[in-house]
Scaffold this active site. Structure first.
Site, PDB file in Angstrom:
ATOM      1  N   GLY A 228      -5.482  -0.179  -1.806  1.00  0.00           N
ATOM      2  CA  GLY A 228      -4.918   0.487  -0.638  1.00  0.00           C
ATOM      3  C   GLY A 228      -3.431   0.779  -0.736  1.00  0.00           C
ATOM      4  N   THR A 229      -2.819   0.536  -1.902  1.00  0.00           N
ATOM      5  CA  THR A 229      -1.371   0.798  -2.025  1.00  0.00           C
ATOM      6  C   THR A 229      -1.051   2.283  -1.812  1.00  0.00           C
ATOM      7  OG1 THR A 229      -1.742   0.806  -4.413  1.00  0.00           O
ATOM      8  CG2 THR A 229      -0.629  -1.117  -3.506  1.00  0.00           C
ATOM      9  N   CYS A 231      -2.795   4.643  -0.141  1.00  0.00           N
ATOM     10  CA  CYS A 231      -2.971   5.059   1.263  1.00  0.00           C
ATOM     11  C   CYS A 231      -1.784   4.564   2.096  1.00  0.00           C
ATOM     12  CB  CYS A 231      -4.250   4.462   1.843  1.00  0.00           C
ATOM     13  SG  CYS A 231      -5.711   4.796   0.864  1.00  0.00           S
TER      14      CYS A 231
HETATM   15  N1  LIG Z   1       1.707  -4.192  -8.660  1.00  0.00           N
HETATM   16  C1  LIG Z   1       2.562  -3.409  -8.019  1.00  0.00           C
HETATM   17  N2  LIG Z   1       3.804  -3.844  -7.730  1.00  0.00           N
HETATM   18  C2  LIG Z   1       4.695  -3.073  -7.062  1.00  0.00           C
HETATM   19  N3  LIG Z   1       4.414  -1.828  -6.647  1.00  0.00           N
HETATM   20  C3  LIG Z   1       3.180  -1.320  -6.920  1.00  0.00           C
HETATM   21  C4  LIG Z   1       2.195  -2.079  -7.609  1.00  0.00           C
HETATM   22  N4  LIG Z   1       1.074  -1.311  -7.716  1.00  0.00           N
HETATM   23  C5  LIG Z   1       1.346  -0.137  -7.121  1.00  0.00           C
HETATM   24  N5  LIG Z   1       2.612  -0.128  -6.647  1.00  0.00           N
HETATM   25  C6  LIG Z   1       3.277   0.947  -5.916  1.00  0.00           C
HETATM   26  O1  LIG Z   1       2.377   1.312  -4.875  1.00  0.00           O
HETATM   27  C7  LIG Z   1       2.439   2.705  -4.632  1.00  0.00           C
HETATM   28  C8  LIG Z   1       1.034   3.312  -4.812  1.00  0.00           C
HETATM   29  O2  LIG Z   1       0.873   3.587  -6.179  1.00  0.00           O
HETATM   30  P1  LIG Z   1      -0.488   3.627  -6.978  1.00  0.00           P
HETATM   31  O3  LIG Z   1      -1.113   2.276  -6.963  1.00  0.00           O
HETATM   32  O4  LIG Z   1      -0.152   4.220  -8.287  1.00  0.00           O
HETATM   33  O5  LIG Z   1      -1.341   4.636  -6.115  1.00  0.00           O
HETATM   34  P2  LIG Z   1      -2.894   4.641  -5.787  1.00  0.00           P
HETATM   35  O6  LIG Z   1      -3.156   3.448  -4.934  1.00  0.00           O
HETATM   36  O7  LIG Z   1      -3.089   5.935  -5.110  1.00  0.00           O
HETATM   37  O8  LIG Z   1      -3.592   4.500  -7.100  1.00  0.00           O
HETATM   38  C9  LIG Z   1       3.473   3.241  -5.621  1.00  0.00           C
HETATM   39  O9  LIG Z   1       4.749   3.300  -4.981  1.00  0.00           O
HETATM   40  C10 LIG Z   1       3.484   2.208  -6.727  1.00  0.00           C
HETATM   41  O10 LIG Z   1       4.694   2.206  -7.449  1.00  0.00           O
HETATM   42  C1  LIG Z   2     -11.882   5.455   2.213  1.00  0.00           C
HETATM   43  C2  LIG Z   2     -10.951   5.292   1.073  1.00  0.00           C
HETATM   44  N1  LIG Z   2      -9.873   6.083   0.972  1.00  0.00           N
HETATM   45  C3  LIG Z   2      -9.010   5.935  -0.065  1.00  0.00           C
HETATM   46  C4  LIG Z   2      -9.217   4.978  -1.031  1.00  0.00           C
HETATM   47  C5  LIG Z   2      -8.267   4.842  -2.206  1.00  0.00           C
HETATM   48  O1  LIG Z   2      -7.544   3.644  -2.209  1.00  0.00           O
HETATM   49  P1  LIG Z   2      -7.205   2.874  -3.560  1.00  0.00           P
HETATM   50  O2  LIG Z   2      -6.818   3.912  -4.577  1.00  0.00           O
HETATM   51  O3  LIG Z   2      -6.044   1.983  -3.261  1.00  0.00           O
HETATM   52  O4  LIG Z   2      -8.462   2.130  -3.914  1.00  0.00           O
HETATM   53  C6  LIG Z   2     -10.363   4.164  -0.906  1.00  0.00           C
HETATM   54  N2  LIG Z   2     -10.643   3.228  -1.830  1.00  0.00           N
HETATM   55  N3  LIG Z   2     -11.199   4.338   0.146  1.00  0.00           N
HETATM   56 MG   LIG Z   3      -3.310   1.677  -6.049  1.00  0.00          MG
END
Ligand SMILES: Nc1ncnc2c1ncn2[C@@H]1O[C@H](COP(=O)(O)OP(=O)(O)O)[C@@H](O)[C@H]1O
Ligand SMILES: Cc1ncc(COP(=O)(O)O)c(N)n1
Ligand SMILES: [Mg+2]
Length: 514
Positions: A228-229, A231
């Site tokens: 969920g980071t 979102c």
């Molecule tokens: N382990 C972590 N420590 C610190 N920041 C993180 C970590 N994982 C992700 N982030 C940050 O969280 C945000 C979401 O990034 P990311 O995880 O790449 O996206 P998504 O959840 O869409 O895959 C970004 O700002 C990223 O730098």
């Molecule tokens: C309904 C819904 N929307 C978005 C994400 C992406 O979130 P993440 O990339 O952190 O798993 C998810 N897993 N579920």
């Molecule tokens: Mg993520």
């Protein structure tokens, strides 16, 4: 944004009694409540913004992955959009899971009928667990229809690659190239997120506004709880935009929030799968009283430290709020209110108004000397001189989370500040200054001695301005984090351009030191 030059304006706290900022999230539901709609609601709540929800799909999901997806029919998504947008004064729309191209069209139709201030597009395609949330057919809708309308698009590295026809995105240089190519598709700004970047000890994101790249780097929190980071980040950006922040400030605040939330939650255990949720409402764990700022003190906030002066504002005929606003718009990273001749009631009112402005910019506000004022307005902290209340007593009154800075001229004073629980040291006067009468000048050598003697971050103060700021930064000690200025900003006709120039000088100086 208003110009700070010219006649004084009657800025009052009244002006900041806004309607509550409102984000509408158009996304999927996550039954495990780590991502999707549920993450968006929690992120907006944590950032003090109202959040309404249009649900595009219902997922059966937990920490092991996605077990099922049930897409909401397009006409019912349209009905939800109409219900909210026609009635509830939405400021910013944030999109997450959009499982079909037709749904993208439904959304754009609604937005053309009911325009909003900003559109944040998180092009959710695959969950962290690797499950597909939006098929390849959606990519066309995103690329051709949605991206051109977006104020910011926030793909992770895999999504950036998918949107660019499979281009390799595995290094920071690739992320920059991807950001530029994505910008060509029409969004106003792009943030390529590097949470999943392989072999990276930092969490690096690349922000591109069509002209400049900004590498946003934070340390990588070592935790399984990262579901969920993405979102959360997009919702926080939307929340800050709804409050009125400029885009880059919104992104920075959002990134800092995600990092802090991950850090607070790194050891929590919910579920037995590989990807756990994290706690957005950090205050649940915090033993301190509630504060409007979720972030802990960040020493890099000392970079361009603006200290107000009531005499100077009077001289130039402007309100303290206008002066603070202009300094912030020019790039000030922390504000200290130093109102030596204000009466208590006036000072408190000014502090409250300035705090609202600082909040919008995600910048901390400190109060000089007056712990009572800091407590009454819930400022981020205080700055104390050697003849003010000792930092130890101030810490007892303010609790563990407030920022305390102490003015020190010698290693002994710096050592005492550290023992007393200060967060940073203000060291000076580095040069001669008219702001403080009979102030002993320590020079660059004295500054260096104090820096080297202390573990605390240091901000240099005293007679610093555009002409000598880079000499100060060039002394090359790692805990010197920035310069504090009074006259260089506030004893000028126009504060904003001076603040911008000083910011540029400092950026240039630190690049050279690197
Ligand atoms: N382990 C972590 N420590 C610190 N920041 C993180 C970590 N994982 C992700 N982030 C940050 O969280 C945000 C979401 O990034 P990311 O995880 O790449 O996206 P998504 O959840 O869409 O895959 C970004 O700002 C990223 O730098
Ligand atoms: C309904 C819904 N929307 C978005 C994400 C992406 O979130 P993440 O990339 O952190 O798993 C998810 N897993 N579920
Ligand atoms: Mg993520």
């Amino acid at each position: 944004m208003q110009d700070d030059c010219g006649a004084a304006s009657a800025t009052t706290t009244e002006q900041y009694k806004m309607k509550i900022p409102h984000v509408l999230t158009v996304a999927g539901s996550d039954s495990g409540a780590g991502a999707g709609i549920q993450a968006d609601l929690k992120a907006c709540a944590a950032r003090g913004v109202y959040c309404s929800t249009v649900i595009t799909a219902v997922t059966a999901q937990n920490t092991a992955g996605v077990q099922g997806v049930n897409i909401v029919p397009e006409d019912f998504v349209a009905a939800q959009l109409k219900s909210v947008l026609s009635d509830m004064q939405v400021d910013v729309v944030k999109t997450g899971m959009l499982p079909s191209t037709d749904l993208v069209k439904v959304l754009l139709q609604s937005l053309s009928e009911f325009p909003v201030r900003a559109l944040v597009v998180d092009p959710v395609m695959v969950s962290t667990s690797g499950d597909v949330l939006a098929g390849p057919s959606t990519i066309t809708g995103l690329r051709e229809n949605l991206l051109p309308m977006a104020d910011i698009v926030t793909p992770n590295v895999k999504e950036a690659s998918a949107l660019l026809g499979g281009m390799q995105v595995v290094t920071v240089a690739d992320m920059c190239s991807a950001a530029k190519l994505l910008h060509n598709l029409g969004p106003r700004t792009v943030l390529v997120k590097g949470g999943d970047l392989p072999d990276s000890s930092d969490a690096v994101d690349i922000f591109f506004d069509g002209e400049d790249f900004h590498e946003l780097r934070s340390s990588r929190v070592n935790t399984r709880n990262t579901h969920g980071t993405g979102c959360t980040l997009a919702s926080c950006i939307a929340a800050e935009l709804a409050k009125g922040s400029p885009m880059l400030s919104a992104v920075k605040v959002a990134k800092c929030f995600v990092e802090t939330a991950l850090d607070y939650s790194k050891d929590i255990v919910i579920g037995s799968g590989p990807q756990g949720p994290f706690d957005h409402l950090l205050r649940l764990k915090s033993t301190s009283r509630q504060s409007h700022r979720a972030e802990a003190f960040n020493p890099s906030d000392l970079f361009l430290y603006a200290v107000t002066d009531s005499g100077m504002n009077k001289k130039w005929g402007r309100s303290i709020t206008d002066a603070v606003k202009a300094a912030l718009e020019g790039g000030a990273t922390i504000i200290q209110l130093r109102e030596k001749d204000a009466d208590t009631r006036g000072f408190l009112e000014a502090a409250k108004a300035c705090l609202q402005i600082c909040c919008v910019h995600g910048v901390p506000l400190l109060i000089n000397d007056r712990i009572d004022i800091a407590l009454a307005c819930d400022a981020d902290g205080v700055h104390l001189g050697q003849s003010d209340m000792p930092a130890r007593s101030a810490r007892a009154l303010l609790g563990p989370d407030k920022i305390i800075g102490v003015s020190c001229k010698t290693p002994e004073e710096a050592h005492q500040a550290w023992i007393d629980g200060a967060n940073y040291i203000g060291c000076g006067g580095v040069y001669r200054t008219n702001t403080k009468a009979n102030n002993l000048t320590v020079g660059l050598d004295g500054l260096k001695t104090v820096c080297l003697a202390s573990k605390l971050p240091v901000v240099a103060i005293g007679g610093i301005g555009i002409s000598n700021a880079s000499d100060v930064m060039k002394i090359g000690v790692s805990n010197l984090k920035g310069v504090a200025v009074v006259s260089a900003l506030f004893d000028r006709e126009c504060i904003l351009p001076e603040s911008k120039k000083l910011h540029a000088v400092l950026m240039d100086a630190v690049q050279r030191v690197k």
